[in-house]
Design a protein around this motif. Structure first.
Motif, PDB file in Angstrom:
ATOM      1  N   SER A   1       0.807  -1.232  -0.065  1.00  6.72           N
ATOM      2  CA  SER A   1       0.090  -0.063   0.000  1.00  6.72           C
ATOM      3  C   SER A   1       0.821   1.100  -0.176  1.00  6.72           C
ATOM      4  CB  SER A   1      -1.026   0.059   1.220  1.00  6.72           C
ATOM      5  OG  SER A   1      -1.506   1.039   1.470  1.00  6.72           O
TER       6      SER A   1
ATOM      7  N   ARG B   1      -0.012   3.947   1.042  1.00  7.45           N
ATOM      8  CA  ARG B   1      -0.093   4.684   2.295  1.00  7.45           C
ATOM      9  C   ARG B   1       1.007   4.107   3.656  1.00  7.45           C
ATOM     10  NH1 ARG B   1      -6.526   6.143   3.473  1.00  7.45           N
ATOM     11  NH2 ARG B   1      -5.295   7.391   4.779  1.00  7.45           N
ATOM     12  N   MET B   2       1.401   2.850   3.187  1.00 14.13           N
ATOM     13  CA  MET B   2       2.281   2.535   4.357  1.00 14.13           C
ATOM     14  C   MET B   2       3.693   2.800   3.724  1.00 14.13           C
ATOM     15  SD  MET B   2       0.548  -1.331   5.143  1.00 14.13           S
ATOM     16  CE  MET B   2      -1.035  -1.468   5.583  1.00 14.13           C
TER      17      MET B   2
ATOM     18  N   LYS C   1       3.432   3.756  11.502  1.00 12.02           N
ATOM     19  CA  LYS C   1       2.691   2.998  10.637  1.00 12.02           C
ATOM     20  C   LYS C   1       1.328   2.730  11.264  1.00 12.02           C
ATOM     21  CE  LYS C   1       6.021   2.864   7.683  1.00 12.02           C
ATOM     22  NZ  LYS C   1       5.975   3.592   6.202  1.00 12.02           N
TER      23      LYS C   1
ATOM     24  N   GLY D   1      -1.651   4.465  11.657  1.00 11.11           N
ATOM     25  CA  GLY D   1      -2.772   4.832  11.017  1.00 11.11           C
ATOM     26  C   GLY D   1      -3.783   5.124  11.603  1.00 11.11           C
TER      27      GLY D   1
ATOM     28  N   GLU E   1      -4.338   1.384   4.985  1.00 14.39           N
ATOM     29  CA  GLU E   1      -3.549   1.456   6.386  1.00 14.39           C
ATOM     30  C   GLU E   1      -3.878   0.817   7.525  1.00 14.39           C
ATOM     31  OE1 GLU E   1      -3.635   5.678   7.200  1.00 14.39           O
ATOM     32  OE2 GLU E   1      -5.836   5.613   8.032  1.00 14.39           O
TER      33      GLU E   1
END
Length: 280
Positions: free
Chosen positions: A89, A91-92, A170, A172, A194
Motif C-alpha cells: 500500500s 499509504r504504508m 505506521k 494509521g 492503512e
C-alpha cells in the motif's frame, strides 16, 4: 499477439520462497536500517532484528530505491515483453513511487499496481496475477486478477503491543488506541490502505480467539486461501492454523509463513496474523 507478462512484487508480500519460484515471481527487497547498518531485508536475520527491537536500537525501513527496481526490471525484461509490478500500500510505503520512477526509464511497458494492502493479502494477489500471466494472459487480465484478489482479501493482525507500530509511524487509524492503551491487545486490520483497529481485547487469549472467529466469518462458505503469518512465534502460528483448518475445509491453500522483516519491524516480536483471501 502479446508476449510474456512477468510479475514483480516486493518482500512485504511475505511469499514463501518456494511459491515465488514456482510461479516465477521476482521480488524487490525492502531495506532495513539497524543502527548505522543498512541491508536488504533478505540478508537481515530475524533473530538479529528481534534483538535490536527489544533493546531499542534504532530500526527503520525504506523501499527499494529506483536503481534497485531498474536493475530488477532490466533482468526480468530479458525474458518478458511487459511487466506487472504489484506492491505494498502506498499509504504504508513509498515503494510504488520508487517502482514508478524506475519504470519510466524502461523501454518495455511496466504497470505499477498499488495493492492497498500488505502481507499475504498482497502475496495471494501476486500469485493470482502470476497464474494468469503463466496461462498467457495479457497485462490487463493480469492486473485485473491482482486487483480482484486484493479486494477479496483481508488481514487480521494481533500484536503484543502497539508500541512498535507507534515507533514506526505506521499505526494509521489505530492511533486512537494509543496513549494509556499501549498495553491493550487489539486485533488490527488493513482498511483503505492503512492499519486500523478491527476488535478490542484486553488479554492475548481473548484477542486471538476473536481473530480466529473473525477469520472464519470472513471466509464464508466459498473457496479461500488462508495464511497464518508470524514474527518469531511459530508455535502460536501453528496453533492458530490447527484451529482454522477443520473450520475451513474449503481452503485451497493453507500455509504458515514468517512475515517479512519490514513488517516485523512495525508489528514487533510475537505478532501473528491471518490472511483470508477469497479464491477465483
Amino acid at each position: 499477439m502479446h508476449g510474456r507478462v512477468a510479475v514483480v512484487t516486493d518482500s512485504t508480500a511475505c511469499l514463501p520462497p518456494d511459491l515465488a519460484r514456482q510461479w516465477g515471481v521476482s521480488i524487490a527487497q525492502i531495506q532495513i536500517r539497524i543502527g548505522d547498518h543498512v541491508a536488504e531485508e533478505a540478508f537481515v536475520p530475524n533473530e538479529h532484528l528481534v534483538h535490536a527491537l527489544k533493546n531499542r536500537t534504532p530500526v527503520q525501513t525504506a523501499p527499494p530505491d529506483p536503481a534497485t527496481f531498474y536493475r530488477l526490471y532490466q533482468q526480468v525484461a530479458q525474458s518478458a515483453d511487459a511487466i506487472v509490478s504489484i506492491h505494498v500500500s502506498s499509504r504504508m510505503s513509498e515503494t510504488c513511487k520508487a517502482a514508478s520512477r524506475a519504470a519510466a526509464q524502461m523501454r518495455i511497458p511496466i504497470h505499477i499496481v498499488d495493492s492497498a494492502t500488505c502481507g499475504m493479502s498482497l502475496g495471494y494477489a501476486v500469485l493470482a496475477a502470476a497464474r494468469v500471466a503463466g496461462a498467457g494472459g495479457n497485462p490487463r487480465r493480469v492486473i485485473d486478477a491482482a486487483v480482484k484478489r486484493c479486494r477479496a482479501s483481508s488481514e487480521l493482525i494481533y500484536v503484543d503491543t502497539l508500541e512498535y507500530l507507534r515507533r514506526g509511524g505506521k499505526i494509521g487509524a489505530a492511533a486512537a488506541l494509543v496513549g494509556n492503551a499501549l498495553s491493550l491487545k487489539p486485533v488490527l486490520t488493513v482498511h483503505e490502505g492503512e492499519i486500523a483497529p478491527q476488535d478490542k481485547g484486553f488479554g492475548s487469549e481473548r484477542a486471538l480467539r476473536r481473530m480466529v472467529e473473525t477469520a472464519v466469518s470472513r471466509a464464508g462458505d466459498g473457496m479461500v486461501d488462508i495464511a497464518v503469518e508470524h514474527f518469531g512465534n511459530i508455535p502460536r502460528a501453528t496453533t492458530i492454523l490447527d484451529e482454522l483448518k477443520p473450520r475451513l475445509p474449503q481452503a485451497r491453500e493453507a500455509v504458515i509463513t514468517e512475515v517479512s522483516s519490514a513488517i516485523g519491524v512495525h508489528v514487533g516480536p510475537g505478532a501473528v496474523g491471518i490472511t483470508v483471501s477469497r479464491a477465483e
